[in-house]
Design an enzyme around this catalytic site. Sequence first.
Site, PDB file in Angstrom:
ATOM      1  N   TYR A  46      50.409  45.317  33.802  1.00 49.91           N
ATOM      2  CA  TYR A  46      50.492  46.661  33.228  1.00 49.91           C
ATOM      3  C   TYR A  46      51.761  46.805  32.386  1.00 49.91           C
ATOM      4  O   TYR A  46      51.715  47.358  31.287  1.00 49.91           O
ATOM      5  CB  TYR A  46      50.461  47.729  34.320  1.00 49.91           C
ATOM      6  CG  TYR A  46      49.221  47.697  35.181  1.00 49.91           C
ATOM      7  CD1 TYR A  46      47.958  47.432  34.645  1.00 49.91           C
ATOM      8  CD2 TYR A  46      49.298  47.929  36.550  1.00 49.91           C
ATOM      9  CE1 TYR A  46      46.827  47.400  35.446  1.00 49.91           C
ATOM     10  CE2 TYR A  46      48.172  47.902  37.349  1.00 49.91           C
ATOM     11  CZ  TYR A  46      46.938  47.638  36.800  1.00 49.91           C
ATOM     12  OH  TYR A  46      45.819  47.609  37.584  1.00 49.91           O
ATOM     13  N   GLY A  77      43.495  35.579  37.926  1.00 51.28           N
ATOM     14  CA  GLY A  77      44.562  34.698  37.469  1.00 51.28           C
ATOM     15  C   GLY A  77      44.245  33.913  36.205  1.00 51.28           C
ATOM     16  O   GLY A  77      44.952  32.971  35.863  1.00 51.28           O
ATOM     17  N   GLY A 102      43.559  35.620  33.154  1.00 53.10           N
ATOM     18  CA  GLY A 102      43.796  36.482  32.002  1.00 53.10           C
ATOM     19  C   GLY A 102      42.663  37.430  31.665  1.00 53.10           C
ATOM     20  O   GLY A 102      42.776  38.204  30.716  1.00 53.10           O
ATOM     21  N   HIS A 145      52.934  43.649  36.864  1.00 49.69           N
ATOM     22  CA  HIS A 145      53.454  42.827  35.769  1.00 49.69           C
ATOM     23  C   HIS A 145      52.521  42.897  34.550  1.00 49.69           C
ATOM     24  O   HIS A 145      52.983  43.028  33.412  1.00 49.69           O
ATOM     25  CB  HIS A 145      53.641  41.380  36.231  1.00 49.69           C
ATOM     26  CG  HIS A 145      53.992  40.439  35.125  1.00 49.69           C
ATOM     27  ND1 HIS A 145      55.239  40.402  34.560  1.00 49.69           N
ATOM     28  CD2 HIS A 145      53.235  39.539  34.461  1.00 49.69           C
ATOM     29  CE1 HIS A 145      55.243  39.501  33.594  1.00 49.69           C
ATOM     30  NE2 HIS A 145      54.045  38.953  33.519  1.00 49.69           N
ATOM     31  N   ASN A 191      51.087  44.838  45.103  1.00 45.56           N
ATOM     32  CA  ASN A 191      50.365  44.161  44.031  1.00 45.56           C
ATOM     33  C   ASN A 191      51.271  43.957  42.809  1.00 45.56           C
ATOM     34  O   ASN A 191      51.002  44.487  41.724  1.00 45.56           O
ATOM     35  CB  ASN A 191      49.114  44.976  43.647  1.00 45.56           C
ATOM     36  CG  ASN A 191      48.134  44.190  42.818  1.00 45.56           C
ATOM     37  OD1 ASN A 191      48.424  43.073  42.378  1.00 45.56           O
ATOM     38  ND2 ASN A 191      46.973  44.769  42.574  1.00 45.56           N
ATOM     39  N   PRO A 192      52.343  43.168  42.962  1.00 48.63           N
ATOM     40  CA  PRO A 192      53.266  42.965  41.838  1.00 48.63           C
ATOM     41  C   PRO A 192      52.620  42.236  40.656  1.00 48.63           C
ATOM     42  O   PRO A 192      53.034  42.437  39.513  1.00 48.63           O
ATOM     43  CB  PRO A 192      54.403  42.146  42.443  1.00 48.63           C
ATOM     44  CG  PRO A 192      53.806  41.478  43.633  1.00 48.63           C
ATOM     45  CD  PRO A 192      52.756  42.424  44.152  1.00 48.63           C
TER      46      PRO A 192
END
Length: 168
Positions: free
Chosen positions: A130, A91, A93, A128, A123-124
């Site tokens: 990708y 989380g 970056g 996101h 695993n949204p």
Amino acid sequence: MQLRFLTIDDAQPMFETLSDEEAMRLTGTKENFSFSQVEAHCSNIQIAEDRADFGILAGGRLIGEVVLNHIDTGNRCASLRIAIWYQQARGHGYGTEALGLALNYGFETLALNRIELEVYAFNPRARHVYEKLGFVAEGTRRQALWWDGVPVDAILMGLLRSEFKSTV
């Protein structure tokens, strides 16, 4: 954050992270590995010609890996996978930055035309990231994983060299 090729010396930190339940779930890993198996893997990747395994370093600490594997130079394509090993490193970056560097390596250094990956439907957050990097959903492997008694779809995503915007 930086990338460097993984070596045999990374077997111990890699082995220690194999007990992280969330990382195992997000990668769909069910197998238990012995230290000697992890050590053999780290030794083998150093000489493999069809993969590039990078360690992700943040603050001088190895926090995960990003891998281009199944490299097919004849067809100019490869697969991609990533794992941030430690909960406290997720989380921030690091994964996005590591993926950008690995994609740049694949498209620029290896002259690939296509890089693909799979992401599980649960695993949204990864999906996101990708999509932010330009990956496009190309299909679904329905119920490709069985996790905790529940079938989970795997979404196939691809990125072409012409679609990639270098982050380096």
